[in-house]
Scaffold this motif. Structure first.
Motif, short mmCIF file in Angstrom:
data_model
loop_
_atom_site.label_atom_id
_atom_site.label_comp_id
_atom_site.label_asym_id
_atom_site.label_seq_id
_atom_site.Cartn_x
_atom_site.Cartn_y
_atom_site.Cartn_z
N ARG A 1 0.80 -1.23 0.00
CA ARG A 1 0.00 0.00 0.00
C ARG A 1 0.83 1.27 0.00
N THR A 2 2.13 1.14 -0.02
CA THR A 2 3.02 2.31 -0.03
C THR A 2 3.88 2.27 -1.29
N PRO A 3 4.64 3.33 -1.56
CA PRO A 3 5.52 3.32 -2.74
C PRO A 3 6.54 2.19 -2.77
N LEU A 4 6.73 1.50 -1.67
CA LEU A 4 7.67 0.37 -1.67
C LEU A 4 7.23 -0.74 -2.61
N LYS A 5 5.95 -0.79 -2.93
CA LYS A 5 5.43 -1.90 -3.73
C LYS A 5 6.11 -2.00 -5.09
N ASP A 6 6.65 -0.90 -5.58
CA ASP A 6 7.31 -0.90 -6.89
C ASP A 6 8.79 -1.23 -6.80
N HIS A 7 9.27 -1.55 -5.61
CA HIS A 7 10.71 -1.76 -5.42
C HIS A 7 11.04 -3.14 -4.86
N ILE A 8 10.03 -4.01 -4.76
CA ILE A 8 10.23 -5.34 -4.15
C ILE A 8 10.12 -6.42 -5.21
N ARG A 9 11.10 -7.31 -5.24
CA ARG A 9 11.08 -8.45 -6.16
C ARG A 9 11.06 -9.72 -5.32
N THR A 10 9.93 -10.39 -5.30
CA THR A 10 9.81 -11.64 -4.55
C THR A 10 10.25 -12.81 -5.43
N SER A 11 10.32 -13.99 -4.83
CA SER A 11 10.82 -15.20 -5.52
C SER A 11 12.14 -14.92 -6.21
N SER A 12 12.99 -14.17 -5.54
CA SER A 12 14.29 -13.77 -6.09
C SER A 12 15.39 -14.16 -5.12
N MET A 13 15.90 -15.37 -5.26
CA MET A 13 16.94 -15.91 -4.39
C MET A 13 18.31 -15.42 -4.84
N VAL A 14 18.98 -14.65 -3.98
CA VAL A 14 20.31 -14.15 -4.32
C VAL A 14 21.30 -15.31 -4.28
N THR A 15 22.06 -15.45 -5.36
CA THR A 15 23.03 -16.55 -5.47
C THR A 15 24.47 -16.09 -5.33
N SER A 16 24.75 -14.81 -5.61
CA SER A 16 26.12 -14.31 -5.47
C SER A 16 26.13 -12.79 -5.49
N VAL A 17 27.14 -12.24 -4.82
CA VAL A 17 27.37 -10.79 -4.80
C VAL A 17 28.85 -10.56 -5.07
N GLY A 18 29.16 -9.60 -5.93
CA GLY A 18 30.55 -9.27 -6.21
C GLY A 18 30.66 -7.85 -6.69
N ARG A 19 31.88 -7.43 -7.07
CA ARG A 19 32.12 -6.12 -7.65
C ARG A 19 32.19 -6.25 -9.17
N ALA A 20 31.54 -5.36 -9.86
CA ALA A 20 31.51 -5.43 -11.32
C ALA A 20 32.94 -5.35 -11.88
N GLY A 21 33.35 -6.43 -12.55
CA GLY A 21 34.65 -6.45 -13.19
C GLY A 21 35.82 -6.75 -12.28
N PHE A 22 35.56 -7.06 -11.01
CA PHE A 22 36.64 -7.30 -10.05
C PHE A 22 36.40 -8.62 -9.32
#
Length: 474
Positions: free
Chosen positions: A101-122
Motif C-alpha cells: 500500500r506504499t511506494p515500496l510496492k514498486d521496489h520489491i522483487r519476490t521469488s528472487s533468491m540471491v546466489t552471489s554478490v561481487g564487484r563489477a569487473g573485479f
C-alpha cells in the motif's frame, strides 16, 4: 556533467523481512532507489514460518519510524502500541500493508533468491579501483510471470538483511550434525514448529524431545505441555546440554520485556511440577532409527545415554549463511561470526547482563565499501537480537550511504533494559524461580550508598564483592 553523476544511488536490500523493508523505507525517504530481493514468494517469508509465535516486544517496539511515515501517508491505522502481536499479526497489520500500500510496492522483487554478490569487473583479489565500481548481484528469479531463470542487477551499495532462520544450528553438540541426523530429517523439526496449530497432528499423542535452552525451546516445550492436556498420550522431554535448567528461566519479573519474563516464569513452574521430563548434560552425538522410534544418543553409540522418541525438535539457535558472499571482502569475529566491533557486546560467552547499546554504520561496516549486514544476520550466531535494534541499524546505514555522516553517527534509539543475565545465580533454585522470579542473580544491583560499597551487575554480584570475591560469575 555525465548523467551517471545525477542519478540517485541504487541500494540493493537482500531480504524483505521487517528490517529489510525498514531499510527500503529509509532509502526511499533519502531520495535513493531501493531494490529489495526476497527469496520467498511473499514478503516476510521467514516470519511466516513462525507466524504462530507471539513477539516479546509490543507494537511500540515493532514498527520502524520511516516505515510508519510511509504507512501513515497511505491511510494506515496503527495498532495499539501496548499490544503484543504474533508473527502472523506482524505480517497482516504491518509488513503486508507496507509492501503493498506504499511506494515500496514498486521496489520489491519476490521469488528472487540471491546466489552471489561481487564487484563489477573485479574478483575478490583485485584491489586497485575496486571501491569505485558498483556491486553485481545475481539472483534466481522464480516468478512464472517473468519466465524465471538467472538475473542480475547493479547497485551502489548492498544491505544484507537475509536473517538466519533458514540456517539452523544442528543437533550435534560439537556444532556439526549428529551422526545420522541428515538421514532422520523426516522426524526432525528446527526452530519453533506450530505444535498447537498447523502441526498439531504430527505431535499429538507422541513422545517429543526438544533440544535447546533458549526462548524457542522454552516456547515449544510450553506448547507441548498444553498439547498434552488435549492429547494425554503426549510425552515431553527436554534435552539440555548444560547441567543447570534454571539458567533457562531468565529474569522473570525483572525483565523489562514483560512477555519474555513471563515466559521464563511459566516454564520454571512446569519444570517444577514435573510436567516436563528433563535430561541434563545431554550432548547429542548420534541419531538412529530403532523400529518405529528415533534413538537419540549422547556419548558413544555403544555405551552412552539415549532417549527413544517419535519426534525431535532442534531449537539450538541459528547461524548466518555466507556462501553467496564468497566474492565480498568480509571481516567477522571468529566465534560469533558477526562484525568484530559487535562481538564483545553480544557474545554470550562474555556478555550476559544489561543491553547491547544501539549501533549503526560504523560498527557494521565491512572491508568492502558500501556493503553492510543488518538485522539478525548482523548478530551472527548470537541470539539476543531485538527488532528495534535492526531499525536503528538501517537508519544509520542508509544515512551513511546517502553521505549524511552526522546522522549516521547519531544515536536515535533508547532500548528497553533487558534485566536478564544468562540465568539465576549459583544459589538460585527452582523454588526461588517459582516464588518470586527475582531474575538476574537476585535482581538488579542496588545503588551504592557509600564510596566503599562496590558496584555490580546484580545483587549476588555486589554481595560476592563485599565478601572479597571477584563477583558472582555474571
Amino acid at each position: 556533467m555525465p548523467d551517471s553523476l545525477n542519478k540517485p544511488k541504487t541500494v540493493a536490500i537482500l531480504g524483505a523481512g521487517p528490517v529489510g523493508l525498514a531499510a527500503a523505507a529509509h532509502v526511499l525517504e533519502r531520495g535513493m532507489e531501493p531494490v529489495v530481493l526476497e527469496a520467498g514468494p511473499q514478503v516476510g517469508h521467514a516470519v511466516r514460518q513462525w507466524s504462530h509465535v507471539p513477539l516479546f516486544s509490543p507494537w511500540e517496539y515493532a514498527i520502524d519510524a520511516a516505515s510508519e511515515r510511509l504507512l501513515t501517508a497511505a491511510g494506515w491505522n496503527s495498532p495499539a502500541p501496548d499490544q503484543y502481536p504474533t508473527g502472523g499479526e506482524l505480517l497482516a497489520q504491518y509488513l503486508e500493508p507496507l509492501a503493498t500500500r506504499t511506494p515500496l510496492k514498486d521496489h520489491i522483487r519476490t521469488s528472487s533468491m540471491v546466489t552471489s554478490v561481487g564487484r563489477a569487473g573485479f574478483d575478490k583479489m583485485k584491489s586497485n579501483g575496486r571501491a569505485f565500481e558498483p556491486f553485481t548481484i545475481r539472483y534466481q528469479n522464480g516468478q512464472a510471470s517473468r519466465n524465471g531463470g538467472p538475473e542480475q542487477l547493479k547497485a551502489d551499495a548492498v544491505i544484507d538483511a537475509t536473517g538466519t532462520w533458514f540456517s539452523p544450528n544442528p543437533a550435534g553438540a560439537d556444532g556439526l550434525p549428529a551422526i545420522g541426523e541428515r538421514e532422520a530429517q523426516d522426524r526432525i523439526a528446527y526452530g519453533m514448529p506450530d505444535v498447537m496449530g498447523r502441526e498439531h497432528a504430527r505431535y499429538a499423542g507422541r513422545t517429543v524431545a526438544v533440544l535447546g535452552a533458549g526462548h524457542s525451546a522454552i516456547g515449544t516445550l510450553i506448547d507441548l505441555v498444553r498439547l498434552k492436556a488435549e492429547a494425554p498420550g503426549t510425552e515431553v522431554i527436554w534435552l539440555l546440554r548444560g547441567d543447570k535448567p534454571e539458567k533457562a528461566f531468565g529474569g522473570g519479573a525483572n525483565d523489562k520485556l514483560a512477555a519474555r519474563g513471563a515466559l521464563g516464569t511459566a516454564f520454571a513452574k512446569l519444570v517444577m511440577d514435573g510436567k516436563i521430563c528433563v535430561e541434563t548434560g545431554f550432548r547429542v552425538s548420534h541419531i538412529s532409527r530403532d523400529s518405529e522410534k528415533l534413538r537419540i544418543g549422547a556419548g558413544s553409540s555403544c555405551c552412552g545415554r539415549f532417549v527413544a522418541v517419535d519426534e525431535l525438535v532442534v531449537a539450538t539457535g541459528f547461524r548466518p549463511d555466507f556462501d553467496f558472499l564468497r566474492e565480498v571482502r568480509l571481516s567477522l569475529d571468529p566465534a560469533v561470526e558477526c562484525p568484530p566491533i559487535l562481538a564483545p557486546l553480544i557474545d554470550p560467552n562474555v556478555h550476559s547482563c544489561g543491553t547491547v547499546r544501539p549501533h549503526g554504520a560504523r560498527e557494521l561496516a565491512q572491508p568492502e565499501p558500501g556493503f553492510y549486514f543488518a538485522g539478525m544476520k548482523s548478530y551472527g550466531r548470537a541470539p539476543t537480537f531485538l527488532m528495534l535494534t535492526g531499525y536503528e541499524q538501517v537508519r544509520s546505514i542508509v544515512a551513511e550511504i546517502a553521505g549524511d555522516h552526522e546522522a549516521a553517527a547519531r544515536v536515535e534509539l533508547v532500548l528497553p533494559e533487558t534485566g536478564v543475565c544468562s540465568g539465576p545465580g549459583p544459589e538460585a533454585n527452582l523454588a526461588k524461580a517459582e516464588a518470586s522470579a527475582a531474575g538476574c542473580c537476585g535482581g538488579p544491583a542496588p545503588e551504592p550508598k557509600a564510596a566503599q560499597t562496590p558496584s555490580g551487575c546484580c545483587v549476588a554480584d555486589v554481595k560476592a564483592k563485599q565478601e572479597g570475591k571477584k563477583g558472582c560469575g555474571c
